[in-house]
Enzyme design. Structure first.
Site, PDB file in Angstrom:
ATOM      1  N   MET A   1       0.831  -1.192   0.000  1.00 36.30           N
ATOM      2  CA  MET A   1       0.000   0.000   0.000  1.00 36.30           C
ATOM      3  C   MET A   1       0.873   1.252   0.000  1.00 36.30           C
ATOM      4  O   MET A   1       1.827   1.353   0.762  1.00 36.30           O
ATOM      5  CB  MET A   1      -0.913   0.030   1.217  1.00 36.30           C
ATOM      6  CG  MET A   1      -0.196   0.164   2.528  1.00 36.30           C
ATOM      7  SD  MET A   1      -1.383   0.243   3.860  1.00 36.30           S
ATOM      8  CE  MET A   1      -0.291   0.025   5.228  1.00 36.30           C
ATOM      9  N   PRO A   2       0.558   2.215  -0.861  1.00 32.84           N
ATOM     10  CA  PRO A   2       1.200   3.515  -0.731  1.00 32.84           C
ATOM     11  C   PRO A   2       0.473   4.328   0.340  1.00 32.84           C
ATOM     12  O   PRO A   2      -0.743   4.214   0.506  1.00 32.84           O
ATOM     13  CB  PRO A   2       1.012   4.141  -2.111  1.00 32.84           C
ATOM     14  CG  PRO A   2      -0.191   3.456  -2.677  1.00 32.84           C
ATOM     15  CD  PRO A   2      -0.242   2.084  -2.055  1.00 32.84           C
ATOM     16  N   ILE A   3       1.241   5.116   1.074  1.00 36.53           N
ATOM     17  CA  ILE A   3       0.670   6.010   2.077  1.00 36.53           C
ATOM     18  C   ILE A   3       1.063   7.430   1.707  1.00 36.53           C
ATOM     19  O   ILE A   3       2.250   7.737   1.571  1.00 36.53           O
ATOM     20  CB  ILE A   3       1.175   5.683   3.489  1.00 36.53           C
ATOM     21  CG1 ILE A   3       0.811   4.254   3.862  1.00 36.53           C
ATOM     22  CG2 ILE A   3       0.608   6.674   4.505  1.00 36.53           C
ATOM     23  CD1 ILE A   3       1.423   3.786   5.176  1.00 36.53           C
TER      24      ILE A   3
ATOM     25  N   SER B   1      -6.140   0.580  -2.339  1.00 39.10           N
ATOM     26  CA  SER B   1      -4.917   0.340  -1.565  1.00 39.10           C
ATOM     27  C   SER B   1      -4.189   1.631  -1.208  1.00 39.10           C
ATOM     28  O   SER B   1      -3.223   1.603  -0.452  1.00 39.10           O
ATOM     29  CB  SER B   1      -3.980  -0.599  -2.321  1.00 39.10           C
ATOM     30  OG  SER B   1      -3.433   0.044  -3.448  1.00 39.10           O
TER      31      SER B   1
ATOM     32  N   HIS C   1      -3.658   4.886   0.789  1.00 39.52           N
ATOM     33  CA  HIS C   1      -4.058   5.443   2.079  1.00 39.52           C
ATOM     34  C   HIS C   1      -3.580   6.880   2.168  1.00 39.52           C
ATOM     35  O   HIS C   1      -2.441   7.180   1.821  1.00 39.52           O
ATOM     36  CB  HIS C   1      -3.448   4.630   3.226  1.00 39.52           C
ATOM     37  CG  HIS C   1      -3.966   3.234   3.289  1.00 39.52           C
ATOM     38  ND1 HIS C   1      -4.821   2.821   4.274  1.00 39.52           N
ATOM     39  CD2 HIS C   1      -3.780   2.153   2.484  1.00 39.52           C
ATOM     40  CE1 HIS C   1      -5.123   1.546   4.080  1.00 39.52           C
ATOM     41  NE2 HIS C   1      -4.502   1.122   3.004  1.00 39.52           N
TER      42      HIS C   1
END
Length: 94
Positions: free
Chosen positions: A31-33, A68, A70
């Site tokens: 997941m990228p944040i 995905s 966030h």
């Protein structure tokens, strides 16, 4: 919540952002944040639009699944932010 096993953090309950990559329940976070720190005072509607636009821009530029991505927003009071040697509450009074 996240916990560590080896070098990869992962959730106890799968949320779609992690995948099992091998044996022993090892997971790799995919997941990228996106983290945003900004002055307090934006409405929930403005934050909603920001999250939507950042997600769309990320997926458009880097690909991936919007679910995905966030986005973490941190509201900061101007009195807790400094720039150029001054508190932002002094530089930018309301």
């Amino acid at each position: 919540m996240f916990r560590r096993r080896g070098d990869a953090p992962f959730h106890r309950a799968p949320c779609g952002c992690c995948r099992v990559t091998g044996t022993n329940d090892k997971r790799t976070t995919i997941m990228p944040i996106i983290r945003v720190e900004m002055f307090s005072g934006r409405s929930e509607e403005q934050k909603r639009a920001l999250v939507r636009d950042l997600t769309d821009a990320f997926v458009g530029a880097a690909g991936g699944n919007p679910d995905s991505v966030h986005v973490v927003i941190t509201d900061v009071d101007k009195s807790n932010w400094g720039s150029g040697g001054q508190l932002c509450s002094d530089k930018f009074p309301d």
